[in-house]
Design a protein around this motif. Structure first.
Motif, PDB file in Angstrom:
ATOM      1  N   GLN A 206       0.749  -1.224   0.143  1.00 51.29           N
ATOM      2  CA  GLN A 206       0.307   0.101   0.063  1.00 51.29           C
ATOM      3  C   GLN A 206       0.911   1.203   0.114  1.00 51.29           C
ATOM      4  N   ALA A 207       1.889   1.231   0.646  1.00 52.42           N
ATOM      5  CA  ALA A 207       2.855   2.607   0.839  1.00 52.42           C
ATOM      6  C   ALA A 207       3.537   2.512  -0.314  1.00 52.42           C
ATOM      7  N   THR A 208       3.827   1.406  -1.086  1.00 54.37           N
ATOM      8  CA  THR A 208       4.488   1.767  -2.393  1.00 54.37           C
ATOM      9  C   THR A 208       3.506   2.181  -3.469  1.00 54.37           C
ATOM     10  N   TYR A 209       2.253   1.806  -3.325  1.00 50.05           N
ATOM     11  CA  TYR A 209       1.160   2.460  -4.304  1.00 50.05           C
ATOM     12  C   TYR A 209       1.097   3.829  -4.137  1.00 50.05           C
ATOM     13  N   PHE A 210       1.010   4.358  -2.890  1.00 47.80           N
ATOM     14  CA  PHE A 210       0.764   5.664  -2.484  1.00 47.80           C
ATOM     15  C   PHE A 210       1.996   6.405  -3.039  1.00 47.80           C
ATOM     16  N   GLN A 211       3.108   6.092  -2.749  1.00 48.72           N
ATOM     17  CA  GLN A 211       4.276   6.825  -3.379  1.00 48.72           C
ATOM     18  C   GLN A 211       4.359   6.921  -4.844  1.00 48.72           C
ATOM     19  N   SER A 212       4.077   5.878  -5.434  1.00 53.47           N
ATOM     20  CA  SER A 212       4.103   5.856  -7.040  1.00 53.47           C
ATOM     21  C   SER A 212       2.941   6.915  -7.365  1.00 53.47           C
ATOM     22  N   LEU A 213       1.881   6.877  -6.650  1.00 54.80           N
ATOM     23  CA  LEU A 213       0.791   7.664  -7.052  1.00 54.80           C
ATOM     24  C   LEU A 213       1.256   9.202  -6.786  1.00 54.80           C
ATOM     25  N   LEU A 214       1.817   9.320  -5.914  1.00 54.69           N
ATOM     26  CA  LEU A 214       2.418  10.895  -5.583  1.00 54.69           C
ATOM     27  C   LEU A 214       3.663  11.436  -6.587  1.00 54.69           C
ATOM     28  N   ASP A 215       4.124  10.265  -7.273  1.00 51.13           N
ATOM     29  CA  ASP A 215       5.340  10.543  -8.173  1.00 51.13           C
ATOM     30  C   ASP A 215       4.634  10.955  -9.446  1.00 51.13           C
ATOM     31  N   MET A 216       3.406  10.229  -9.452  1.00 44.66           N
ATOM     32  CA  MET A 216       2.839  10.335 -10.901  1.00 44.66           C
ATOM     33  C   MET A 216       2.130  11.599 -11.028  1.00 44.66           C
ATOM     34  N   LYS A 217       1.588  12.095  -9.824  1.00 42.62           N
ATOM     35  CA  LYS A 217       0.930  13.200  -9.702  1.00 42.62           C
ATOM     36  C   LYS A 217       1.895  14.600  -9.701  1.00 42.62           C
ATOM     37  N   ALA A 218       3.270  14.366  -9.347  1.00 47.20           N
ATOM     38  CA  ALA A 218       4.071  15.371  -9.260  1.00 47.20           C
ATOM     39  C   ALA A 218       4.504  15.624 -10.912  1.00 47.20           C
ATOM     40  N   LEU A 219       4.707  14.598 -11.687  1.00 47.94           N
ATOM     41  CA  LEU A 219       4.996  14.616 -12.811  1.00 47.94           C
ATOM     42  C   LEU A 219       4.161  15.315 -13.668  1.00 47.94           C
ATOM     43  N   MET A 220       2.869  15.030 -13.543  1.00 49.98           N
ATOM     44  CA  MET A 220       1.831  15.754 -14.232  1.00 49.98           C
ATOM     45  C   MET A 220       1.549  17.223 -13.748  1.00 49.98           C
ATOM     46  N   ASN A 221       2.048  17.442 -12.630  1.00 53.28           N
ATOM     47  CA  ASN A 221       1.636  18.972 -12.033  1.00 53.28           C
ATOM     48  C   ASN A 221       0.259  18.750 -11.668  1.00 53.28           C
ATOM     49  N   PHE A 222      -0.134  17.549 -11.086  1.00 56.86           N
ATOM     50  CA  PHE A 222      -1.706  17.448 -10.688  1.00 56.86           C
ATOM     51  C   PHE A 222      -1.778  17.779  -9.257  1.00 56.86           C
ATOM     52  N   GLU A 223      -3.002  18.156  -8.953  1.00 56.51           N
ATOM     53  CA  GLU A 223      -3.067  18.498  -7.404  1.00 56.51           C
ATOM     54  C   GLU A 223      -3.205  17.264  -6.592  1.00 56.51           C
ATOM     55  N   ILE A 224      -2.200  17.529  -5.623  1.00 56.18           N
ATOM     56  CA  ILE A 224      -2.016  16.290  -4.819  1.00 56.18           C
ATOM     57  C   ILE A 224      -3.217  15.776  -4.283  1.00 56.18           C
ATOM     58  N   ALA A 225      -4.138  16.563  -3.762  1.00 58.07           N
ATOM     59  CA  ALA A 225      -5.251  16.362  -3.003  1.00 58.07           C
ATOM     60  C   ALA A 225      -6.487  15.891  -3.807  1.00 58.07           C
ATOM     61  N   ASP A 226      -6.275  16.117  -4.865  1.00 54.20           N
ATOM     62  CA  ASP A 226      -7.288  15.674  -5.902  1.00 54.20           C
ATOM     63  C   ASP A 226      -7.351  14.022  -6.052  1.00 54.20           C
ATOM     64  N   PRO A 227      -8.474  13.565  -6.359  1.00 51.34           N
ATOM     65  CA  PRO A 227      -8.472  11.938  -6.697  1.00 51.34           C
ATOM     66  C   PRO A 227      -8.242  11.635  -7.885  1.00 51.34           C
ATOM     67  N   PHE A 228      -7.465  10.585  -7.967  1.00 50.13           N
ATOM     68  CA  PHE A 228      -6.668   9.857  -9.089  1.00 50.13           C
ATOM     69  C   PHE A 228      -6.765   8.799  -9.175  1.00 50.13           C
ATOM     70  N   VAL A 229      -7.559   8.002  -9.964  1.00 47.07           N
ATOM     71  CA  VAL A 229      -7.807   6.501  -9.956  1.00 47.07           C
ATOM     72  C   VAL A 229      -7.240   6.261 -11.490  1.00 47.07           C
ATOM     73  N   PRO A 230      -6.056   5.420 -11.587  1.00 46.23           N
ATOM     74  CA  PRO A 230      -5.872   5.042 -12.990  1.00 46.23           C
ATOM     75  C   PRO A 230      -6.690   3.751 -13.437  1.00 46.23           C
ATOM     76  N   LEU A 231      -7.065   3.925 -14.568  1.00 44.54           N
ATOM     77  CA  LEU A 231      -7.925   3.021 -15.188  1.00 44.54           C
ATOM     78  C   LEU A 231      -6.967   2.003 -16.211  1.00 44.54           C
ATOM     79  N   ALA A 232      -6.987   0.641 -15.558  1.00 45.83           N
ATOM     80  CA  ALA A 232      -6.236  -0.273 -15.881  1.00 45.83           C
ATOM     81  C   ALA A 232      -6.819  -0.871 -17.182  1.00 45.83           C
ATOM     82  N   PRO A 233      -6.320  -1.009 -18.265  1.00 48.31           N
ATOM     83  CA  PRO A 233      -6.861  -1.804 -19.562  1.00 48.31           C
ATOM     84  C   PRO A 233      -6.656  -2.887 -19.421  1.00 48.31           C
ATOM     85  N   ASN A 234      -7.128  -3.855 -20.366  1.00 43.92           N
ATOM     86  CA  ASN A 234      -6.774  -5.340 -20.262  1.00 43.92           C
ATOM     87  C   ASN A 234      -5.708  -5.489 -20.965  1.00 43.92           C
ATOM     88  N   VAL A 235      -4.644  -6.040 -20.233  1.00 43.73           N
ATOM     89  CA  VAL A 235      -3.130  -6.191 -20.478  1.00 43.73           C
ATOM     90  C   VAL A 235      -2.781  -7.604 -20.234  1.00 43.73           C
TER      91      VAL A 235
END
Length: 480
Positions: A206-235
């Motif tokens: 869980q900690a790894t997921y939250f950290q990777s999510l923060l890295d993703m938001k920082a790269l996008m210049n996305f608001e940290i507090a806003d919800p961000f749910v990655p939509l997983a495709p069929n891979v």
């Protein structure tokens, strides 16, 4: 009461629709994430400003071809002893003055330097655009990498949760076996230890997921507090046939034609070459045609408007008429003056000058020739940078290709290992229930299966990432 039911129902529907819209807005695909990052990434915004500056420099160098013109004016009052601008005589009385001047200059010969400057700035603008395109591609690839890491971390949570569930189930079963004397207390202690380890792994995932999510938001210049749910495709099915059928040289040829860093290097080399021409043009003479005009006004500039006889005075001369002396008198006059009108002075004092000038460089301490030599060295340096960029691109393409080939083999091997570990754990679970295997052997098989599943998942996302890198070099849109 019945009248309020439609209103309550409408409010309920509106709230449900709003919640659904917010939930949909929090779902992010890879393509949407890339588009958002390209619009909001701070490095890209800075690069956009650099491109705008390069465009302004090009525009200014183009406008420098136009003739230059200027106009000036002044107005004031003079006090004390000064030179009258209308008579060039010293006067002691003060007066008001005003002047208007203008200047026009047209370059007739010497366009080479300006023309070469325009071409250099055009190349620099194209280089800035290429740098911006390259940065957008790099950010897109980084976003794709971060997106896949988020998906991997989220699936690792699922594996860890499943592993924890199996451990809890086995611990409860072992408690039952111990209570009836079928298993020793040691088995229960080992199962409890496994549950604690799996709980720690679950929280770490869980900690790894939250950290990777923060890295993703920082790269996008996305608001940290806003919800961000990655939509997983069929891979589940990873396409590997296309990359297997390609050769690294083919990928490099495609990448070299569209890669922004290569184009930027080419444009910068062309700009450096034009800089040499600009400095060489400084050795040539320049011929220009200039024109000047001016006029002025002074309140001390006057003219007579009439004469009035105020009397007469003896001037000391006389005449003798019939032995009679008559003294000669002359009239005293008063001259009426007026300041010449403003418009008349402006028109009468209007002057024009036309001149043809030539500027021939003879000697300036060899500074121009030194500048030529420096620009030639810079041009050679830009050429070497371009070759180095091509070489690095070729190395990166070959490395990405062979990494993708290795990732394909690792993916197939890890998938086979995960399937085999599932079968092994299924058989081990049956043997443990029948008392044919102790708890330590079951835990060993279970941990091996957990590791195999985790390795298979990592291998799958690593392969997807390696394939996205190939798409990046091929100039394809990064999407899942």
């Amino acid at each position: 009461m019945l009248k309020r039911i439609p209103l309550v129902f409408s409010l309920f529907i509106a709230g449900a629709l709003q919640a659904q819209a917010q939930e949909q807005d929090s779902l992010w695909t890879l393509q949407r994430s890339v588009e958002y990052a390209v619009r909001n990434n701070l490095d890209i915004k800075q690069s956009v400003l650099n491109e705008r500056l390069a465009k302004l420099q090009l525009q200014q160098s183009q406008l420098a071809q136009l003739p230059s013109a200027s106009a000036s004016g002044n107005y004031g009052r003079n006090f004390g002893r000064s030179i009258d601008p209308t008579s060039n005589q010293f006067i002691r009385s003060g007066y008001n003055f005003m002047g208007l001047n203008g200047n026009v200059d047209v370059l007739l010969f010497g366009w080479f330097q300006k023309r070469h400057t325009i071409e250099r700035n055009r190349s620099l603008m194209s280089a800035a655009t290429a740098d911006l395109d390259q940065l957008k591609d790099d950010v897109s690839l980084n976003v794709a990498t971060a997106f896949l890491r988020v998906l991997l971390a989220r699936e690792q949570i699922g594996i860890a949760r499943s592993q924890l569930g199996f451990s809890v189930k086995q611990m409860e079963q072992t408690k039952a076996f111990v209570s009836v004397g079928r298993s020793p207390e040691l088995d229960l202690a080992q199962m409890e230890s496994q549950v604690a380890t799996d709980s720690s792994n679950y929280y770490s995932a869980q900690a790894t997921y939250f950290q990777s999510l923060l890295d993703m938001k920082a790269l996008m210049n996305f608001e940290i507090a806003d919800p961000f749910v990655p939509l997983a495709p069929n891979v589940d099915v990873v396409p590997v046939t296309e990359v297997i059928g390609m050769k690294p040289e083919q990928i490099y040829t495609v990448a070299k034609d569209h890669f922004g860093s290569i184009k930027s290097g080419q444009y910068k080399y062309a700009a450096a070459k034009k800089a040499v021409d600009v400095s060489r043009a400084g050795l040539l003479p320049q011929i220009s045609l200039g024109g000047q005009f001016g006029t002025n006004y002074a309140s001390s500039y006057t003219e007579p408007t009439g004469v009035t006889v105020t009397g007469s005075v003896k001037n000391g001369d006389f005449v003798n008429i019939n032995n009679n002396i008559y003294w000669i008198e002359q009239p005293t006059l008063k001259t009426d003056l007026r300041t010449i009108p403003f418009g008349t002075q402006i028109w009468d004092n209007f002057r024009q000058t036309v001149a043809l000038s030539a500027n021939i460089p003879l000697f300036n301490g060899w500074s121009t020739r030194t500048q030529i030599a420096q620009n030639r060295i810079d041009m050679a340096s830009k050429g070497l940078n371009l070759e180095q960029t091509k070489l690095k691109l070729k190395q990166d393409v070959y490395k990405a290709y062979y990494d993708a080939m290795v990732a394909v083999q690792k993916y197939y091997a890890a998938t086979s290992a995960a399937e085999a570990s599932d079968r092994a754990f299924h058989f081990a679970e049956k043997r443990y229930e029948l008392g044919l295997m102790n708890a330590l052997e079951l835990l060993t098989t279970q941990n091996n299966g957990y590791k195999a599943k985790s390795d298979a998942l990592s291998a799958k996302y690593d392969l997807i990432f390696k394939l996205k890198v190939i798409d990046y070099y091929l100039g394809k849109e990064l999407k899942l």
